[in-house]
Motif scaffolding. Structure first.
Motif, short mmCIF file in Angstrom:
data_model
loop_
_atom_site.label_atom_id
_atom_site.label_comp_id
_atom_site.label_asym_id
_atom_site.label_seq_id
_atom_site.Cartn_x
_atom_site.Cartn_y
_atom_site.Cartn_z
N MET A 153 0.83 -1.19 0.00
CA MET A 153 0.00 0.00 0.00
C MET A 153 0.87 1.25 0.00
SD MET A 153 -3.08 -0.68 -0.24
CE MET A 153 -3.60 1.00 0.11
N PRO A 154 0.32 2.41 -0.50
CA PRO A 154 1.06 3.67 -0.42
C PRO A 154 1.40 4.00 1.02
CG PRO A 154 -0.86 3.87 -1.84
CD PRO A 154 -0.97 2.55 -1.15
N GLU A 155 2.52 4.58 1.24
CA GLU A 155 2.96 4.90 2.60
C GLU A 155 2.04 5.94 3.22
OE1 GLU A 155 6.93 6.58 4.92
OE2 GLU A 155 6.96 6.14 2.76
N LEU A 156 1.55 5.65 4.44
CA LEU A 156 0.64 6.57 5.11
C LEU A 156 1.42 7.60 5.91
CD1 LEU A 156 -2.07 4.10 6.48
CD2 LEU A 156 -2.04 5.33 4.32
N THR A 157 0.81 8.76 6.08
CA THR A 157 1.40 9.78 6.90
C THR A 157 1.20 9.41 8.37
OG1 THR A 157 -0.61 11.09 7.02
CG2 THR A 157 0.86 11.50 5.15
N GLU A 158 1.89 10.12 9.24
CA GLU A 158 1.75 9.86 10.67
C GLU A 158 0.31 10.09 11.12
OE1 GLU A 158 3.55 11.52 14.94
OE2 GLU A 158 4.46 12.09 13.03
N GLU A 159 -0.33 11.13 10.55
CA GLU A 159 -1.71 11.43 10.91
C GLU A 159 -2.65 10.32 10.44
OE1 GLU A 159 -4.98 13.30 12.52
OE2 GLU A 159 -2.83 13.70 12.82
N GLN A 160 -2.42 9.79 9.23
CA GLN A 160 -3.26 8.71 8.73
C GLN A 160 -3.10 7.45 9.57
OE1 GLN A 160 -1.81 8.75 4.69
NE2 GLN A 160 -3.73 9.60 3.91
N ASN A 161 -1.86 7.14 9.96
CA ASN A 161 -1.62 5.99 10.83
C ASN A 161 -2.36 6.13 12.15
OD1 ASN A 161 0.07 4.07 9.51
ND2 ASN A 161 1.76 5.51 9.59
N ALA A 214 -8.48 5.46 2.19
CA ALA A 214 -7.91 6.79 2.44
C ALA A 214 -6.65 7.00 1.62
CB ALA A 214 -7.62 6.96 3.93
N ALA A 215 -5.80 5.97 1.56
CA ALA A 215 -4.56 6.08 0.79
C ALA A 215 -4.84 6.20 -0.70
CB ALA A 215 -3.68 4.86 1.07
N ALA A 216 -5.84 5.45 -1.18
CA ALA A 216 -6.19 5.51 -2.61
C ALA A 216 -6.72 6.88 -2.97
CB ALA A 216 -7.22 4.43 -2.94
N GLU A 217 -7.54 7.46 -2.08
CA GLU A 217 -8.07 8.80 -2.34
C GLU A 217 -6.96 9.83 -2.37
OE1 GLU A 217 -10.64 11.88 -3.11
OE2 GLU A 217 -10.95 9.70 -3.22
N GLN A 218 -6.00 9.70 -1.48
CA GLN A 218 -4.86 10.61 -1.46
C GLN A 218 -4.05 10.48 -2.75
OE1 GLN A 218 -4.20 12.98 0.64
NE2 GLN A 218 -2.28 13.59 -0.34
N ALA A 219 -3.88 9.23 -3.20
CA ALA A 219 -3.13 9.00 -4.43
C ALA A 219 -3.84 9.63 -5.62
CB ALA A 219 -2.95 7.50 -4.66
N ARG A 220 -5.18 9.54 -5.64
CA ARG A 220 -5.95 10.15 -6.73
C ARG A 220 -5.79 11.66 -6.73
NH1 ARG A 220 -9.79 5.97 -5.68
NH2 ARG A 220 -10.87 7.28 -4.14
N LYS A 221 -5.82 12.28 -5.54
CA LYS A 221 -5.65 13.73 -5.46
C LYS A 221 -4.27 14.15 -5.97
CE LYS A 221 -8.81 14.51 -1.58
NZ LYS A 221 -8.94 14.97 -0.17
N GLU A 222 -3.25 13.40 -5.58
CA GLU A 222 -1.89 13.72 -6.02
C GLU A 222 -1.76 13.56 -7.54
OE1 GLU A 222 0.65 11.21 -3.75
OE2 GLU A 222 0.35 12.33 -1.87
N GLU A 223 -2.41 12.53 -8.10
CA GLU A 223 -2.35 12.30 -9.55
C GLU A 223 -3.03 13.45 -10.29
OE1 GLU A 223 -1.29 10.60 -13.06
OE2 GLU A 223 -0.65 10.09 -11.02
N LYS A 224 -4.17 13.93 -9.77
CA LYS A 224 -4.87 15.04 -10.39
C LYS A 224 -4.02 16.30 -10.37
CE LYS A 224 -9.69 13.63 -9.66
NZ LYS A 224 -10.98 13.96 -9.00
N GLU A 225 -3.33 16.51 -9.25
CA GLU A 225 -2.46 17.68 -9.15
C GLU A 225 -1.32 17.60 -10.16
OE1 GLU A 225 -1.17 17.91 -5.13
OE2 GLU A 225 -3.13 18.51 -4.34
N LYS A 226 -0.75 16.40 -10.34
CA LYS A 226 0.32 16.22 -11.32
C LYS A 226 -0.19 16.46 -12.73
CE LYS A 226 3.04 12.89 -8.62
NZ LYS A 226 3.53 11.50 -8.55
N GLU A 227 -1.41 15.96 -13.03
CA GLU A 227 -1.98 16.16 -14.36
C GLU A 227 -2.22 17.64 -14.63
OE1 GLU A 227 -5.48 13.81 -14.48
OE2 GLU A 227 -4.42 11.90 -14.69
N LYS A 228 -2.69 18.38 -13.61
CA LYS A 228 -2.93 19.81 -13.79
C LYS A 228 -1.62 20.55 -14.03
CE LYS A 228 -5.11 23.82 -11.65
NZ LYS A 228 -4.00 24.71 -11.93
N GLU A 229 -0.58 20.20 -13.27
CA GLU A 229 0.72 20.82 -13.45
C GLU A 229 1.27 20.54 -14.85
OE1 GLU A 229 3.19 19.37 -10.34
OE2 GLU A 229 2.17 20.50 -8.75
N LYS A 230 1.07 19.29 -15.32
CA LYS A 230 1.54 18.93 -16.66
C LYS A 230 0.80 19.71 -17.72
CE LYS A 230 2.12 14.98 -19.77
NZ LYS A 230 1.92 13.52 -19.96
#
Length: 254
Positions: A25-33, A79-95
């Motif tokens: 799984m994607p690495e969780l933040t301390e807050e998510q853990n 929660a991790a999958a949702e975070q990954a989706r948000k990060e991917e959307k941000e990368k797509e917007k930047e691109k």
């Protein structure tokens, strides 16, 4: 047995806090853990309070702890999958922003007359496509034209109708098939963010036009965007970006 359940609470909570959701799984933040651990402990406490007067066997307790751990892990996975989706959307917007900044601008200066870009970009031979101006309208086509299909602007908006003259420059018939070219257009106003042209069923929509032009025959085609009323009152520069499967380019119309 209550002691055993509470011991399970501590062990499970600590395990989740340290290990997260597993190696795949994607690495969780301390807050998510922390949230995962609190969620798991909360479930176990709820379970304990519902069964305080009943003694469970060791096998039943192990099964219930395993079930609750799976629930907590699933919550963490979502929660991790949702975070990954948000990060991917941000990368797509930047691109997309980077690609727009690097898009070549043609149609400026004497070497590239304004409005001559469509046929050049899409490699259309024997037919010139020239910009003719624009109209601000509530609906298109005008009702007086007797056209069955009509576009209406939403409340508070207007239709920006860009007009182009497509002319057969030869003495022979030429087919103009914009559908096969998979033409896509974006419109920018006053140097602000671009918006995709509206997808319509209009026969004169440039992106959807397919027909044959006789020798020296011409037809007016349009690209339409919906814009806010305040923008419609202050249209300065207009740009059109063109795209196909492999390339993109932008031209300034006014």
């Amino acid at each position: 047995m209550v002691k055993r359940v509470k011991k399970g609470i501590v062990v499970l909570g600590a395990a989740l806090l340290v290990s997260g959701c597993g190696a795949n799984m994607p690495e969780l933040t301390e807050e998510q853990n922390k949230q995962v651990a609190e969620y798991a402990v909360g479930l176990l406490m709820k379970y304990d309070s519902h069964h305080e007067n009943r003694l469970l066997s060791d096998t039943e307790l192990e099964k219930e702890l395993a079930r609750l751990e799976a629930l907590a892990q699933r919550k963490a996975e979502l929660a991790a999958a949702e975070q990954a989706r948000k990060e991917e959307k941000e990368k797509e917007k930047e691109k997309a922003d980077q690609e727009l900044a690097e898009t070549p601008v043609i149609g400026q200066g004497e070497s590239a007359p304004s409005g001559s870009y469509v046929d050049e970009f899409y490699g259309i031979e024997g037919i010139s496509i020239r910009y003719q101006g624009y109209d601000i309208m509530d609906s298109y086509p005008p009702a007086s034209d007797g056209i069955y299909f009509m576009m209406n602007a939403n409340s508070g908006n207007k239709l920006l109708v860009l007009k182009f003259l497509a002319q057969n420059t030869t003495g022979e018939e030429r087919e103009l098939d914009m559908i096969s070219l998979k033409a896509q257009f974006k419109i920018g106003i006053n140097g602000e963010g671009e918006r995709y042209a509206l997808a319509t069923l209009l026969e004169d929509d440039m992106a959807n036009f397919k027909g044959t032009l006789g020798g020296n025959e011409s037809v007016t085609l349009v690209i339409i965007a919906e814009i806010p009323q305040e923008t419609a009152n202050n249209v300065g520069s207009i740009s059109v970006s063109m795209q196909n499967e492999t390339n993109s380019a932008k031209t300034l119309l006014e």
